[in-house]
Design a protein around this motif. Structure first.
Motif, PDB file in Angstrom:
ATOM      1  N   VAL A 297      10.268   6.817  -0.347  1.00  0.00           N
ATOM      2  CA  VAL A 297       9.379   7.010   0.809  1.00  0.00           C
ATOM      3  C   VAL A 297      10.180   6.673   2.058  1.00  0.00           C
ATOM      4  N   PRO A 298       9.895   7.330   3.178  1.00  0.00           N
ATOM      5  CA  PRO A 298      10.706   7.101   4.386  1.00  0.00           C
ATOM      6  C   PRO A 298      10.377   5.802   5.116  1.00  0.00           C
ATOM      7  N   ASP A 299       9.258   5.178   4.783  1.00  0.00           N
ATOM      8  CA  ASP A 299       8.792   4.004   5.513  1.00  0.00           C
ATOM      9  C   ASP A 299       9.700   2.793   5.318  1.00  0.00           C
ATOM     10  N   VAL A 300       9.768   1.961   6.333  1.00  0.00           N
ATOM     11  CA  VAL A 300      10.385   0.640   6.211  1.00  0.00           C
ATOM     12  C   VAL A 300       9.410  -0.256   5.462  1.00  0.00           C
ATOM     13  N   VAL A 301       9.813  -0.763   4.297  1.00  0.00           N
ATOM     14  CA  VAL A 301       8.912  -1.567   3.467  1.00  0.00           C
ATOM     15  C   VAL A 301       9.421  -2.991   3.282  1.00  0.00           C
ATOM     16  N   ASN A 302      10.517  -3.336   3.929  1.00  0.00           N
ATOM     17  CA  ASN A 302      11.058  -4.685   3.800  1.00  0.00           C
ATOM     18  C   ASN A 302      11.838  -5.029   5.055  1.00  0.00           C
ATOM     19  N   PHE A 303      11.716  -6.286   5.487  1.00  0.00           N
ATOM     20  CA  PHE A 303      12.535  -6.801   6.569  1.00  0.00           C
ATOM     21  C   PHE A 303      13.604  -7.691   5.942  1.00  0.00           C
ATOM     22  N   TYR A 304      14.814  -7.157   5.882  1.00  0.00           N
ATOM     23  CA  TYR A 304      15.941  -7.815   5.207  1.00  0.00           C
ATOM     24  C   TYR A 304      16.581  -8.790   6.198  1.00  0.00           C
ATOM     25  N   ARG A 305      16.571 -10.057   5.850  1.00  0.00           N
ATOM     26  CA  ARG A 305      17.109 -11.078   6.757  1.00  0.00           C
ATOM     27  C   ARG A 305      18.603 -11.275   6.476  1.00  0.00           C
TER      28      ARG A 305
ATOM     29  N   ARG B 181       0.827  -1.212   0.000  1.00  0.00           N
ATOM     30  CA  ARG B 181       0.000   0.000   0.000  1.00  0.00           C
ATOM     31  C   ARG B 181       0.861   1.261   0.000  1.00  0.00           C
ATOM     32  N   VAL B 182       1.895   1.287   0.834  1.00  0.00           N
ATOM     33  CA  VAL B 182       2.749   2.482   0.922  1.00  0.00           C
ATOM     34  C   VAL B 182       3.380   2.802  -0.431  1.00  0.00           C
ATOM     35  N   LEU B 183       3.923   1.795  -1.101  1.00  0.00           N
ATOM     36  CA  LEU B 183       4.598   2.036  -2.373  1.00  0.00           C
ATOM     37  C   LEU B 183       3.596   2.309  -3.498  1.00  0.00           C
ATOM     38  N   ALA B 184       2.478   1.583  -3.522  1.00  0.00           N
ATOM     39  CA  ALA B 184       1.469   1.813  -4.560  1.00  0.00           C
ATOM     40  C   ALA B 184       0.876   3.208  -4.434  1.00  0.00           C
ATOM     41  N   GLU B 185       0.585   3.647  -3.218  1.00  0.00           N
ATOM     42  CA  GLU B 185       0.028   4.986  -3.030  1.00  0.00           C
ATOM     43  C   GLU B 185       1.033   6.065  -3.417  1.00  0.00           C
ATOM     44  N   ALA B 186       2.317   5.816  -3.207  1.00  0.00           N
ATOM     45  CA  ALA B 186       3.342   6.779  -3.627  1.00  0.00           C
ATOM     46  C   ALA B 186       3.333   6.928  -5.149  1.00  0.00           C
ATOM     47  N   LEU B 187       3.186   5.815  -5.866  1.00  0.00           N
ATOM     48  CA  LEU B 187       3.152   5.882  -7.328  1.00  0.00           C
ATOM     49  C   LEU B 187       1.856   6.510  -7.828  1.00  0.00           C
ATOM     50  N   LEU B 188       0.748   6.232  -7.150  1.00  0.00           N
ATOM     51  CA  LEU B 188      -0.511   6.864  -7.538  1.00  0.00           C
ATOM     52  C   LEU B 188      -0.459   8.376  -7.340  1.00  0.00           C
ATOM     53  N   ALA B 189       0.262   8.813  -6.312  1.00  0.00           N
ATOM     54  CA  ALA B 189       0.367  10.241  -6.020  1.00  0.00           C
ATOM     55  C   ALA B 189       1.392  10.939  -6.904  1.00  0.00           C
ATOM     56  N   HIS B 190       2.267  10.173  -7.555  1.00  0.00           N
ATOM     57  CA  HIS B 190       3.335  10.750  -8.376  1.00  0.00           C
ATOM     58  C   HIS B 190       3.322  10.096  -9.759  1.00  0.00           C
TER      59      HIS B 190
ATOM     60  N   GLY C   3      11.498   2.235  -0.638  1.00  0.00           N
ATOM     61  CA  GLY C   3      11.528   2.655   0.753  1.00  0.00           C
ATOM     62  C   GLY C   3      12.759   2.135   1.456  1.00  0.00           C
ATOM     63  N   ASP C   4      12.731   2.202   2.778  1.00  0.00           N
ATOM     64  CA  ASP C   4      13.850   1.749   3.606  1.00  0.00           C
ATOM     65  C   ASP C   4      13.629   0.285   3.984  1.00  0.00           C
ATOM     66  N   MET C   5      14.642  -0.312   4.579  1.00  0.00           N
ATOM     67  CA  MET C   5      14.548  -1.690   5.038  1.00  0.00           C
ATOM     68  C   MET C   5      15.066  -1.782   6.469  1.00  0.00           C
TER      69      MET C   5
ATOM     70  N   HIS D 113      22.437   2.813   7.700  1.00  0.00           N
ATOM     71  CA  HIS D 113      23.615   1.971   7.883  1.00  0.00           C
ATOM     72  C   HIS D 113      24.540   2.050   6.672  1.00  0.00           C
ATOM     73  N   LYS D 114      23.973   2.159   5.479  1.00  0.00           N
ATOM     74  CA  LYS D 114      24.774   2.226   4.262  1.00  0.00           C
ATOM     75  C   LYS D 114      25.247   3.640   3.937  1.00  0.00           C
ATOM     76  N   GLY D 115      24.851   4.613   4.733  1.00  0.00           N
ATOM     77  CA  GLY D 115      25.437   5.934   4.578  1.00  0.00           C
ATOM     78  C   GLY D 115      24.609   6.958   3.839  1.00  0.00           C
ATOM     79  N   TYR D 116      23.324   6.686   3.592  1.00  0.00           N
ATOM     80  CA  TYR D 116      22.478   7.698   2.948  1.00  0.00           C
ATOM     81  C   TYR D 116      21.140   7.766   3.679  1.00  0.00           C
ATOM     82  N   PRO D 117      21.137   8.422   4.869  1.00  0.00           N
ATOM     83  CA  PRO D 117      19.901   8.508   5.654  1.00  0.00           C
ATOM     84  C   PRO D 117      18.785   9.242   4.941  1.00  0.00           C
ATOM     85  N   VAL D 118      19.118  10.146   4.009  1.00  0.00           N
ATOM     86  CA  VAL D 118      18.099  10.802   3.196  1.00  0.00           C
ATOM     87  C   VAL D 118      18.178  10.189   1.799  1.00  0.00           C
ATOM     88  N   ALA D 119      17.272   9.275   1.509  1.00  0.00           N
ATOM     89  CA  ALA D 119      17.299   8.569   0.225  1.00  0.00           C
ATOM     90  C   ALA D 119      16.891   9.533  -0.883  1.00  0.00           C
TER      91      ALA D 119
END
Length: 390
Positions: free
Chosen positions: A200-208, A101-110, A118-120, A137-143
């Motif tokens: 988008v700033p939201d966490v959209v994936n849990f990277y194992r 929903r977060v990613l789809a709504e971002a595309l609908l709005a843009h 998003g973030d992970m 962690h990878k060095g780009y807090p503002v994506a």
């Protein structure tokens, strides 16, 4: 109503992740976006992955194929996708319930954006949090958002696990060619040639994170293998990317990243750099001649872009490095004149990049035409110049 929402296709490439894939698929089925199809592509697994996938019955679509790697499995899923939007789920990761929903709504709005990401959150094998933010962690807090093609030529910040794309752009990135490197990097760069990508700033994936990740947590041998896989894509990109899509400064940053990768592989292998990257001398000489001619006729920016391409085609060949050094010195003097024919200049060897990755690009850091150059990287920071994928 689900009928008013765009269908989202979830592509799940799977290879020998039987111990993780049930949780991954279930997290897709548990999304709070009802217009969803899940396509799991078993890439010739030899464990119980296929049996686990079949246990979901008609809730998902399972496609079997011979083992061909993650790019081939992703291509198979993308070809089968029927949705207006396509998103990717690594078989060892899981999603928060609002990811789609977060990613789809971002595309609908843009509508100008071809993809959103998003973030992970990084978890260990037991689900404990290792890093709250993969991006930080990878060095780009503002994506970055927008048309940032030049930035991703050096390193990729759009992970497949956090990405959603428009199916209308499918023919731009599908199928992934042999020189495509990693699927997420290839997809991001091809979309950015045509459209924006929105963060988008939201966490959209849990990277194992576990012992067999290709990227995060990988040992030196596995990391060098990743860099080796990227080289054909890095070299290809210079031939197919030039102003006004990118700036010369961005191309120089990408060249420094290529040089650093070549030098690190050479150090690991115990060989010289000229044995690592494919040396396309004929293409390098053609690009060098074309670039020199453009510079001599006052077309400095496109000329320098061709010289950078020559350096990328033949990383150990010194003439392009010498001309870059000379041309940038001219620019720093705010002069529009062409470099003097036959001038004696100091050549910068690719081996030196390992100790000082920003050596080449530092020449132009203070030039008024390239205000966004942020290239003073230590070796530690430069070690993050890798594509982010699982």
């Amino acid at each position: 109503s689900p009928f008013s929402l765009p269908l989202v296709s979830v592509v799940v490439p799977c290879f020998n992740y039987g111990r993780y894939v049930a949780a991954a698929v279930q997290s897709a089925l548990d999304q709070d976006w009802p217009a969803l199809e899940v396509i799991a592509v078993d890439d010739g697994s030899t464990d119980d992955t296929l049996a686990v996938l079949r246990s979901f019955g008609s809730a998902i679509r399972v496609i079997e194929r011979e083992n061909g790697g993650v790019n081939a499995a992703t291509d198979t899923g993308v070809a089968a996708a029927q949705g207006e939007l396509i998103t990717f789920l690594d078989a060892d990761d899981t999603w928060p319930a609002n990811r789609v929903r977060v990613l789809a709504e971002a595309l609908l709005a843009h509508p100008e954006a071809g993809a959103a990401y998003g973030d992970m959150r990084v978890l260990d094998e037991d689900g404990a949090v290792v890093h709250e933010s993969f991006n930080a962690h990878k060095g780009y807090p503002v994506a970055p958002s927008g048309r940032f093609l030049g930035s991703v030529l050096a390193f990729n910040c759009v992970s497949a696990g956090a990405m959603m794309v428009r199916a209308s752009l499918r023919d731009r990135f599908h199928p992934i060619p042999a020189h495509g490197g990693w699927h997420d990097w290839w997809i991001a760069t091809q979309i950015l040639r045509e459209a924006d990508i929105i963060a988008v700033p939201d966490v959209v994936n849990f990277y194992r994170q576990h012992g067999t990740n290709t990227n995060m947590g990988a040992d030196e041998a596995r990391t060098v293998g990743l860099l080796r896989t990227e080289l054909p894509f890095r070299q290809w990109a210079f031939t197919h990317t030039a102003p006004p899509l990118v700036t010369v400064g961005e191309l120089l940053q990408a060249l420094a990243a290529l040089d650093w990768s070549v030098a690190r592989i050479a150090r690991f292998d115990g060989v010289t750099v000229d044995t690592i990257a494919a040396d396309h001398r004929e293409a390098a000489e053609a690009a060098f001649d074309a670039g020199h001619e453009l510079i001599c006729t006052g077309q400095t920016e496109p000329g320098l872009a061709r010289i950078v391409a020559a350096a990328a085609h033949a990383p150990a060949w010194e003439p392009p490095r010498a001309l870059l050094h000379e041309a940038v010195a001219v620019l720093r003097d705010r002069s529009a004149s062409a470099p003097a024919a036959g001038a004696v200049v100091e050549a910068i060897g690719v081996d030196q990049i390992l100790a000082a990755p920003s050596l080449l690009t530092g020449w132009v850091a203070d030039h008024a035409g390239w205000p966004d150059m942020t290239l003073a990287r230590s070796e530690e920071h430069t070690s993050e110049l890798q594509s982010h994928h699982d």
